[in-house]
Write a protein that holds these residues in place. Structure first.
Motif: not given
Length: 454
Positions: A155-159, A278-283
């Motif tokens: 989550y932190c890396a891809w936010h 835009t946060d879909a990946r970090s989700l």
């Protein structure tokens, strides 16, 4: 430190080693299909779903030979070497090639069988009848924390990252490889416990015989190992066709199907939903944390309920079924049907409601909670029904579960989300009914044993 303190410390180190290793590996499994979609390389044509199908298929078959490997090289070295193979699989994503990807998948399948067999051996030799429940709980809790730390890191890396670049991928997988290696080397801190009077003498005698024999004796030793492996295989085959195990096999198969869904498919679906922003990946990381919260909560509560078994196992399984059905229905309403198969750009389709991040994460929690309901009760009933032959019984359990997980990862390459949910609903319902029938047999055996003790 006394003998009991040393054994407890060994269990904690074992749990920490697995926590580090599976922080890396489970996170890798959760994100690999999303990562693979982002590759801009003509050299790579792999599928994360196919890789996991290979891993679980080989894992299932390798359960038959894993006890012999652990017997020959010992549990500590077995866990270390298996951990190195897990680390190699993760490191492969730093510079992925199709042949190395699928080769590593086969090797991890073998390593998984050896790793979990060795883990059971270490847990057993560091526990007594009075401490096995406590030690299993400590190990389970530490293992499930792997879902928190790895997914929080993602989550932190891809936010805020809409596209996962090659630099993002390398940074994540270098970090995960290092984390996995830390877990491997922790296994060397496990100290040999002080032997019990009987089992200790047997182990010492066995070691002395192994050290003092040469040439022809080594061939008889190998013959003995082959005989043990064959005996275990025959016992497992006989146990598989018992009425109780045939009933439970549907429930066990369901845990393999839903394991695939929550550990590999659902995170991919969330990451593919462009309507989540835009946060879909970090989700994907937050989803994994919610699954872990459900697993830990359910494992703790239902593990304690198993101590007195006042209400039986059926209510817990029924709760797990209802929990999963609610989750499946909400996922059907919230996630687009093409999400499991969407390209790297994701999908702009919507399901039947405006896509909600809160609903998606609630479903993650419910998936973890329901999974813990089924698994705790299956472990409990198998331990009761097959108390005298628990080792082959749990080997059959792992065999069925991993075969069905492999099947599910295979069809995840082709089936839209609603068809995958339909399969889960049908098998979950049939598995619960068959579990209730097996519980009736267990209750009858319990009453017979109670009458026999009067």
């Amino acid at each position: 430190m006394g003998p009991e303190g040393k054994k407890l410390l060994n269990i904690v180190i074992l749990g920490l080693g697995f926590m580090f290793m599976f922080t890396a590996f489970q996170t890798c499994g959760n994100i690999e299909q999303t990562i693979i979609k982002s590759f801009n390389s003509s050299e790579f044509h792999g599928s994360g779903y196919t890789s996991m199908a290979i891993i679980y298929g080989v894992f299932s078959a390798s359960n038959l030979m894993a006890p012999s490997v652990v017997t020959v090289i010992g549990p500590q070295i077995s866990m270390f070497v298996s951990g190195l193979i897990y680390s190699g699989y993760i490191a492969m994503f730093i510079h992925p090639l199709t042949w190395s990807f699928y080769t590593a998948s086969v090797l991890v399948g073998v390593a998984a069988a050896v790793l979990w067999t060795a883990q059971g051996n270490v847990l057993a030799i560091n526990s007594t009848d009075n401490t096995i429940g406590r030690n299993s709980g400590i190990f389970w809790s530490l293992l499930q924390f792997s879902l928190f730390f790895g997914n929080l890191y993602i989550y932190c890396a891809w936010h805020g990252h809409v596209h996962i670049t090659d630099k993002d991928r390398r940074t994540v997988f270098i970090s995960l490889t290092v984390i996995s290696l830390v877990g491997c080397f922790l296994f060397f801190l496990i100290r040999k416990p002080d032997p019990e009077p009987l089992s200790g003498s047997e182990v010492t005698e066995s070691l002395l015989q192994t050290e003092s024999t040469e040439g022809s004796t080594s061939s008889s030793s190998q013959s003995g190992l082959c005989s043990q492996a064959l005996d275990a295989f025959v016992k497992a085959c006989k146990m598989f066709v018992t009425k109780e195990m045939l009933l439970l096999s549907i429930s066990i198969g369901y845990t393999g199907l839903e394991l695939t869904f929550y550990s590999g498919v659902y995170g991919t679906c969330i990451g593919a939903m462009n309507l989540f922003g835009t946060d879909a990946r970090s989700l994907i990381g937050i989803s994994g944390i919610c699954i872990g919260a459900g697993e830990i909560l359910g494992g703790g509560i239902f593990g304690m309920l198993n101590k007195n078994n006042r209400f039986g196992r059926n209510p817990v399984v029924l709760l797990g079924l209802i929990t999963h059905f609610v989750a499946f229905f909400l996922i059907f309403l919230n996630i687009a049907s093409d999400a499991p198969l969407a390209p790297e750009e994701g999908t702009d389709l919507r399901a039947f409601i405006n896509p909600s991040v809160g609903v998606a994460l609630l479903c993650s929690f419910l998936l973890g909670l329901g999974d813990s309901c089924f698994n705790t009760q299956l472990l409990s009933i198998i331990g009761f029904l097959f108390r005298d032959n628990s080792a082959p019984a749990f080997a059959v359990f792992k065999f069925i579960q991993s075969i069905m997980a492999a099947v599910a990862f295979f069809y995840s390459n082709y089936l839209l989300l609603h068809w995958q949910l339909l399969i889960l609903i049908i098998v979950g319902f049939l598995g619960s009914i068959s579990f209730f029938a097996a519980e009736l047999i267990a209750e009858a055996k319990r009453q017979d044993s109670d009458y026999g003790s009067i």
